[in-house]
Design a protein around this motif. Structure first.
Motif, mmCIF file in Angstrom:
data_model
loop_
_atom_site.group_PDB
_atom_site.id
_atom_site.type_symbol
_atom_site.label_atom_id
_atom_site.label_comp_id
_atom_site.label_asym_id
_atom_site.label_seq_id
_atom_site.Cartn_x
_atom_site.Cartn_y
_atom_site.Cartn_z
ATOM 1 N N ASN A 38 0.748 -1.161 0.229
ATOM 2 C CA ASN A 38 -0.131 0.222 0.194
ATOM 3 C C ASN A 38 0.974 1.646 0.260
ATOM 4 O O ASN A 38 0.023 2.109 -0.622
ATOM 5 C CB ASN A 38 -0.988 -0.231 1.484
ATOM 6 N N LYS A 42 0.779 2.355 -6.951
ATOM 7 C CA LYS A 42 0.203 2.644 -8.096
ATOM 8 C C LYS A 42 -1.036 2.471 -8.740
ATOM 9 O O LYS A 42 -0.658 1.330 -9.563
ATOM 10 C CB LYS A 42 0.902 4.268 -8.668
ATOM 11 N N ALA A 43 -2.182 2.363 -8.539
ATOM 12 C CA ALA A 43 -3.536 2.099 -9.517
ATOM 13 C C ALA A 43 -3.392 2.060 -11.252
ATOM 14 O O ALA A 43 -3.174 2.964 -10.844
ATOM 15 C CB ALA A 43 -4.961 2.046 -9.050
ATOM 16 N N SER A 45 -4.949 1.994 -13.627
ATOM 17 C CA SER A 45 -5.892 3.039 -13.974
ATOM 18 C C SER A 45 -5.990 4.334 -13.775
ATOM 19 O O SER A 45 -7.275 5.324 -14.128
ATOM 20 C CB SER A 45 -7.563 2.685 -13.064
ATOM 21 N N VAL A 50 -8.537 4.635 -2.818
ATOM 22 C CA VAL A 50 -9.177 4.110 -3.112
ATOM 23 C C VAL A 50 -11.092 3.289 -3.262
ATOM 24 O O VAL A 50 -11.334 2.313 -4.137
ATOM 25 C CB VAL A 50 -8.968 2.966 -1.505
ATOM 26 N N TYR A 53 -10.844 2.524 -6.869
ATOM 27 C CA TYR A 53 -10.514 1.189 -7.866
ATOM 28 C C TYR A 53 -10.939 -0.001 -8.383
ATOM 29 O O TYR A 53 -12.231 0.245 -7.737
ATOM 30 C CB TYR A 53 -9.932 0.938 -6.553
ATOM 31 N N ARG A 54 -10.326 0.056 -9.652
ATOM 32 C CA ARG A 54 -11.974 -0.141 -10.464
ATOM 33 C C ARG A 54 -11.567 -1.759 -10.066
ATOM 34 O O ARG A 54 -10.702 -2.335 -9.059
ATOM 35 C CB ARG A 54 -11.960 -0.395 -11.969
ATOM 36 N N ASP A 57 -7.071 -2.678 -10.610
ATOM 37 C CA ASP A 57 -6.956 -2.059 -10.130
ATOM 38 C C ASP A 57 -6.635 -3.056 -8.554
ATOM 39 O O ASP A 57 -5.480 -2.949 -8.073
ATOM 40 C CB ASP A 57 -7.510 -0.813 -9.316
ATOM 41 N N LYS A 58 -7.198 -3.849 -8.274
ATOM 42 C CA LYS A 58 -7.478 -4.200 -6.994
ATOM 43 C C LYS A 58 -6.984 -5.169 -6.809
ATOM 44 O O LYS A 58 -6.289 -6.094 -6.155
ATOM 45 C CB LYS A 58 -8.659 -4.571 -6.259
ATOM 46 N N PHE A 61 -3.132 -5.219 -6.895
ATOM 47 C CA PHE A 61 -3.179 -5.015 -5.775
ATOM 48 C C PHE A 61 -1.866 -6.338 -5.155
ATOM 49 O O PHE A 61 -1.616 -6.191 -4.348
ATOM 50 C CB PHE A 61 -4.157 -4.122 -4.888
#
Length: 86
Positions: A38, A42-43, A45, A50, A53-54, A57-58, A61
Motif C-alpha cells: 500500500n 499506484k493503481a 487505472s 481507493v 479503484y476498479r 486495480d484491486k 494490488f
C-alpha cells in the motif's frame, strides 16, 4: 485462508468487521505484506483514491501482495508440514 487474489483483495478492501479483524489476526504476514504494498502502489487505472479503484486495480494490488509474500522467506501456514515422530 488460501493465498489467492480474491481473498487478499477482500481482506484489504472490505469493510472493517469483526470477521475481517479475526482474519487479520490469523494472518499477520499477509496483512503486513498488504501494508507494505500500500505504501508504493499506484493503481493502473490512475485512480487516486481507493474508493475509485476498479476491479483490475484491486487485482493488481493483490498480485503485488502475492509477489511480496513470495519473496519473503517465511512460509505460509498452509505450506508448513507437521511431522509426527512418535
Amino acid at each position: 485462508m488460501k493465498l489467492i487474489v480474491k481473498n487478499i483483495a477482500n481482506l484489504w478492501f472490505s469493510a472493517d468487521t469483526p470477521i475481517r479483524q479475526y482474519k487479520i489476526k490469523l494472518h499477520p504476514e499477509v496483512w503486513a505484506a498488504c501494508q507494505k504494498v500500500n505504501r508504493y502502489f499506484k493503481a493502473p487505472s490512475g485512480a487516486v483514491r481507493v474508493e475509485q479503484y476498479r476491479k483490475s486495480d484491486k487485482v493488481a494490488f493483490a498480485n503485488a501482495v502475492l509477489d511480496v509474500l513470495e519473496k519473503t522467506d517465511t512460509p505460509a501456514k498452509e505450506d508448513v508440514r507437521v511431522y509426527d515422530f512418535a
